[in-house]
Write a protein that holds these residues in place. Structure first.
Motif, PDB file in Angstrom:
ATOM      1  N   GLY A   5       0.793  -1.228   0.000  1.00 36.38           N
ATOM      2  CA  GLY A   5       0.000   0.000   0.000  1.00 36.38           C
ATOM      3  C   GLY A   5       0.822   1.273   0.000  1.00 36.38           C
ATOM      4  N   ASP A   6       0.406   2.236   0.831  1.00 42.98           N
ATOM      5  CA  ASP A   6       1.056   3.544   0.864  1.00 42.98           C
ATOM      6  C   ASP A   6       2.475   3.485   1.393  1.00 42.98           C
ATOM      7  OD1 ASP A   6      -1.155   4.799  -0.182  1.00 42.98           O
ATOM      8  OD2 ASP A   6      -1.955   5.426   1.764  1.00 42.98           O
ATOM      9  N   TYR A   7       2.832   2.410   2.094  1.00 40.32           N
ATOM     10  CA  TYR A   7       4.206   2.306   2.571  1.00 40.32           C
ATOM     11  C   TYR A   7       5.181   2.326   1.399  1.00 40.32           C
ATOM     12  CZ  TYR A   7       2.328   1.089   7.146  1.00 40.32           C
ATOM     13  OH  TYR A   7       1.658   1.106   8.339  1.00 40.32           O
ATOM     14  N   LEU A   8       4.830   1.660   0.316  1.00 37.70           N
ATOM     15  CA  LEU A   8       5.702   1.631  -0.857  1.00 37.70           C
ATOM     16  C   LEU A   8       5.833   3.031  -1.456  1.00 37.70           C
ATOM     17  CD1 LEU A   8       7.388   0.072  -2.899  1.00 37.70           C
ATOM     18  CD2 LEU A   8       5.274  -0.465  -4.126  1.00 37.70           C
ATOM     19  N   HIS A   9       4.738   3.773  -1.496  1.00 38.27           N
ATOM     20  CA  HIS A   9       4.791   5.146  -2.006  1.00 38.27           C
ATOM     21  C   HIS A   9       5.756   5.989  -1.167  1.00 38.27           C
ATOM     22  CE1 HIS A   9       3.510   9.105  -3.419  1.00 38.27           C
ATOM     23  NE2 HIS A   9       3.338   9.444  -2.145  1.00 38.27           N
ATOM     24  N   ASN A  10       5.680   5.894   0.153  1.00 38.82           N
ATOM     25  CA  ASN A  10       6.561   6.671   1.022  1.00 38.82           C
ATOM     26  C   ASN A  10       8.006   6.211   0.912  1.00 38.82           C
ATOM     27  OD1 ASN A  10       4.490   8.289   2.033  1.00 38.82           O
ATOM     28  ND2 ASN A  10       3.997   6.823   3.657  1.00 38.82           N
ATOM     29  N   PHE A  11       8.206   4.922   0.702  1.00 37.82           N
ATOM     30  CA  PHE A  11       9.557   4.385   0.495  1.00 37.82           C
ATOM     31  C   PHE A  11      10.223   5.063  -0.705  1.00 37.82           C
ATOM     32  CE2 PHE A  11      12.358   1.400  -1.685  1.00 37.82           C
ATOM     33  CZ  PHE A  11      13.168   0.912  -0.660  1.00 37.82           C
ATOM     34  N   LEU A  12       9.519   5.091  -1.829  1.00 33.85           N
ATOM     35  CA  LEU A  12      10.083   5.676  -3.043  1.00 33.85           C
ATOM     36  C   LEU A  12      10.190   7.198  -2.946  1.00 33.85           C
ATOM     37  CD1 LEU A  12       8.195   3.466  -5.636  1.00 33.85           C
ATOM     38  CD2 LEU A  12      10.619   3.317  -5.022  1.00 33.85           C
ATOM     39  N   ARG A  13       9.227   7.826  -2.295  1.00 28.12           N
ATOM     40  CA  ARG A  13       9.256   9.284  -2.146  1.00 28.12           C
ATOM     41  C   ARG A  13      10.478   9.723  -1.342  1.00 28.12           C
ATOM     42  NH1 ARG A  13       7.920  12.179   2.059  1.00 28.12           N
ATOM     43  NH2 ARG A  13       6.841  10.432   3.066  1.00 28.12           N
ATOM     44  N   THR A  14      10.741   9.048  -0.227  1.00 29.77           N
ATOM     45  CA  THR A  14      11.872   9.445   0.612  1.00 29.77           C
ATOM     46  C   THR A  14      13.206   8.983   0.033  1.00 29.77           C
ATOM     47  OG1 THR A  14      11.560   7.468   1.998  1.00 29.77           O
ATOM     48  CG2 THR A  14      10.468   9.518   2.702  1.00 29.77           C
ATOM     49  N   LEU A  15      13.191   7.906  -0.748  1.00 28.53           N
ATOM     50  CA  LEU A  15      14.416   7.436  -1.398  1.00 28.53           C
ATOM     51  C   LEU A  15      14.977   8.500  -2.330  1.00 28.53           C
ATOM     52  CD1 LEU A  15      16.450   5.156  -2.070  1.00 28.53           C
ATOM     53  CD2 LEU A  15      14.818   4.363  -3.800  1.00 28.53           C
ATOM     54  N   ALA A  16      14.109   9.277  -2.965  1.00 22.40           N
ATOM     55  CA  ALA A  16      14.559  10.297  -3.911  1.00 22.40           C
ATOM     56  C   ALA A  16      15.476  11.321  -3.260  1.00 22.40           C
ATOM     57  CB  ALA A  16      13.347  10.994  -4.527  1.00 22.40           C
ATOM     58  N   ALA A  17      15.289  11.559  -1.958  1.00 26.77           N
ATOM     59  CA  ALA A  17      16.128  12.529  -1.244  1.00 26.77           C
ATOM     60  C   ALA A  17      17.267  11.861  -0.478  1.00 26.77           C
ATOM     61  CB  ALA A  17      15.279  13.344  -0.278  1.00 26.77           C
ATOM     62  N   ALA A  18      17.349  10.539  -0.545  1.00 24.70           N
ATOM     63  CA  ALA A  18      18.356   9.817   0.231  1.00 24.70           C
ATOM     64  C   ALA A  18      19.700   9.755  -0.463  1.00 24.70           C
ATOM     65  CB  ALA A  18      17.873   8.401   0.527  1.00 24.70           C
TER      66      ALA A  18
END
Length: 319
Positions: free
Chosen positions: A27-40
């Motif tokens: 679910g939304d966990y995957l969305h947040n994973f990819l969203r925060t990865l962009a700034a990592a």
């Protein structure tokens, strides 16, 4: 005529880091994973989602929304280690470093770059792990010692009823400072592994459906001459750490089966047979007690939902 800048993953700007996550209706966990990865990280990244049978459409949506994401359907629920092995196999063979992470991880800005910098400082590091926090900000003990027969048994038998016992404290490495250092093993919820090290030991042992696969990985890396390095200057948050399964009997059984496998594998041969028998009997008794306690606690909070299908527990709920 001015040429357009190359997109990440193009011939002139190939990905330098591979990221693999295993999903099961995340679910939304995957969305947040990819969203925060962009700034990592500032490095070009190739992401592989190894999907173990999601029915929520989240992996398909992620692949449609992100050009650097590849979706691989594993064909069934292979567990965490088996799914990871399938995902890593899909990466460009020239990628030197691979991130292994749960889809419920949220990255702190610059955290992956910090792990990559640490990898340069530790050329013999086969795996590097960040400081992992719980949703409430508390630090999760993600850098631990490899359990031996005594500490492993002591933790398994007493960990749930006497949390401050010396065997659990030694296993969790609770007294250690938050400094960069080699450790026994690192939580598989978020790891940077050197591809040569991971491939050199044939990745995860897929016999571990869930639990202990990261302990086994760290131990085998060390036995092969690599280091497991804790890097607390890199940070990540594990959104679902210690989540409670709707079916605790499955989770607890998987945990005890994995604990037995880990210790039995390291005490083979006829001379260790009595120890293995005793270990199996002790873990079986503890499993029954733990399941009974978990079901009572579940009944105290809400009416239990009876199992309606044989669906195994999800990999990301394993820690």
């Amino acid at each position: 005529m001015t040429s357009l800048p190359e997109e990440p993953g193009s011939r002139q700007n190939p990905p330098t880091v591979g990221v693999v996550t295993v999903t099961y209706s995340s679910g939304d966990y995957l969305h947040n994973f990819l969203r925060t990865l962009a700034a990592a990280t500032t490095a070009p990244v190739q992401v592989v989602i190894a999907d173990n049978g999601s029915v929520d459409g989240a992996p398909e949506q992620a692949a449609a929304d992100h050009d650097n994401v590849t979706l691989v359907h594993t064909g069934g629920n292979l567990g965490y280690g088996g799914g990871m092995n399938r995902g890593v196999a899909e990466l460009d063979p020239n990628i030197e470093f691979v991130v292994i992470a749960n889809p419920d991880i949220e990255w702190a800005p610059g955290s992956l770059d910090e792990l990559l910098a640490a990898a340069a400082r530790w050329p013999r590091a086969g795996a590097l792990g960040p400081l992992i926090t719980e949703p409430d900000g508390s630090v999760y003990p993600s850098a631990r010692r490899v359990p031996d027969l005594v500490s492993g048994t002591g933790h398994a038998v007493l960990g749930a009823v006497w949390k401050s016992n010396p065997w659990t404290a030694a296993y969790r490495n609770d007294a250690a400072e938050l400094v960069e250092r080699p450790v026994g093993w690192l939580s598989g919820s978020c790891l940077l592994v050197r591809r040569a090290a991971f491939d050199g030991i044939d990745g995860f042992d897929s016999r571990y459906f869930m639990f202990m696969e990261d302990v086994d990985l760290g131990d085998r890396l060390a036995r092969a001459g690599w280091l497991n390095v804790y890097v607390p200057t890199a940070r990540a948050m594990h959104a679902k750490s210690h989540s409670v399964s709707k079916f605790p009997e499955r989770m607890i059984t998987a945990h005890h089966d994995s604990a037995y496998r880990f210790l039995a594998d390291r005490h083979r041969g006829p001379g260790w047979a009595p120890v293995r028998w005793g270990l199996r009997a002790g873990l079986a008794a503890r499993r029954r007690i733990a399941i009974s306690a978990a079901l009572r606690a579940q009944q105290g909070t809400s009416a239990p939902t009876p199992p309606t299908s044989p669906t195994p527990p999800t990999p990301e709920a394993r820690r």
